[in-house]
Design an enzyme around this catalytic site. Structure first.
Site, PDB file in Angstrom:
ATOM      1  N   ALA A  71      30.848  17.376  25.220  1.00 39.09           N
ATOM      2  CA  ALA A  71      30.849  17.863  23.835  1.00 39.09           C
ATOM      3  C   ALA A  71      32.111  17.412  23.124  1.00 39.09           C
ATOM      4  O   ALA A  71      33.148  17.184  23.751  1.00 39.09           O
ATOM      5  CB  ALA A  71      30.751  19.392  23.809  1.00 39.09           C
ATOM      6  N   ASP A  72      31.999  17.296  21.814  1.00 42.38           N
ATOM      7  CA  ASP A  72      33.167  17.021  20.990  1.00 42.38           C
ATOM      8  C   ASP A  72      33.036  17.835  19.711  1.00 42.38           C
ATOM      9  O   ASP A  72      32.021  17.733  19.012  1.00 42.38           O
ATOM     10  CB  ASP A  72      33.280  15.535  20.653  1.00 42.38           C
ATOM     11  CG  ASP A  72      34.602  15.221  19.978  1.00 42.38           C
ATOM     12  OD1 ASP A  72      35.639  15.239  20.675  1.00 42.38           O
ATOM     13  OD2 ASP A  72      34.604  14.989  18.761  1.00 42.38           O
ATOM     14  N   THR A  73      34.045  18.653  19.426  1.00 43.83           N
ATOM     15  CA  THR A  73      34.010  19.549  18.278  1.00 43.83           C
ATOM     16  C   THR A  73      35.093  19.169  17.289  1.00 43.83           C
ATOM     17  O   THR A  73      36.242  18.939  17.673  1.00 43.83           O
ATOM     18  CB  THR A  73      34.205  21.012  18.730  1.00 43.83           C
ATOM     19  OG1 THR A  73      33.177  21.366  19.663  1.00 43.83           O
ATOM     20  CG2 THR A  73      34.144  21.968  17.535  1.00 43.83           C
TER      21      THR A  73
END
Length: 198
Positions: A71-73
């Site tokens: 994931a990348d936020t």
């Protein structure tokens, strides 16, 4: 049964993954290129980075059939990306920008197993009440904002700033659980069976 790998060092993502019943997983945080073309849309930016994380983890994984979650936020105010502040002054500037306004938290989520790789994006709108300079500095001096995108963590004292959230709350913490659950189901992971099998 293949293994599950969380391609992240984030303690919050580990906690959230365990929260939905995925407790038997290993951690792998490979170095991935997080640069991006500023001409890309916010959705394209987080998508491309989380895909790179998943692909890098796939290369390092001992099990070629491991199910990898990456994931990348990022926090965006209009089209401006707010990363992690490099100084208290930068954190103050970010909080000033967010004060009294609505911003968007976007997470790119990639699952891959073998040659199969799927990426989706979750977006959550977060509205802050107007903040005084004293509140901003008091919060900054807790140290909490310094390792967080947008200079705040909704699961901490910054919750006192939030007047509204539209969308997945857990996305603001860095892992959109509803979307993750649907994607895991697409990969054959049953979360309601009492025993998670990948």
């Amino acid at each position: 049964m293949s293994s599950i790998i969380l391609a992240s060092q984030s303690p919050r993502r580990r906690q959230l993954l365990s929260q939905i019943g995925v407790t038997d997983f290993s951690l792998l945080a490979p170095q991935a290129d997080e640069s991006y073309d500023p001409a890309l849309s916010p959705e394209e930016i987080v998508s491309s980075i989380c895909r790179r994380k998943a692909e890098a983890a796939r290369l390092l994984a001992d099990d070629p059939q491991a199910l990898i979650i990456a994931a990348d936020t990022m926090v965006f105010l209009d089209s401006l990306r707010l990363g992690k502040p490099h100084s208290e002054q930068e954190a103050f500037h970010m909080l000033t920008s967010l004060s009294g306004r609505t911003h968007h938290v976007r997470t790119g989520l990639t699952l891959c197993r073998g040659a199969r790789l799927e990426t989706r994006v979750e977006t959550t709108a977060v509205t802050f009440r107007p903040l005084t300079d004293g509140e901003k500095w008091s919060y900054i001096r807790t140290g909490d904002p310094m390792d967080k995108a947008g200079a705040y963590g909704v699961q901490g004292k910054a919750a006192l700033f939030v007047t509204g959230i539209q969308g997945d709350y857990f996305n603001v913490m860095g892992l959109p659980l509803c979307l993750l659950g649907r994607m895991l189901a697409d990969f054959g992971v049953e979360l309601f069976s009492g025993e998670v099998e990948a």
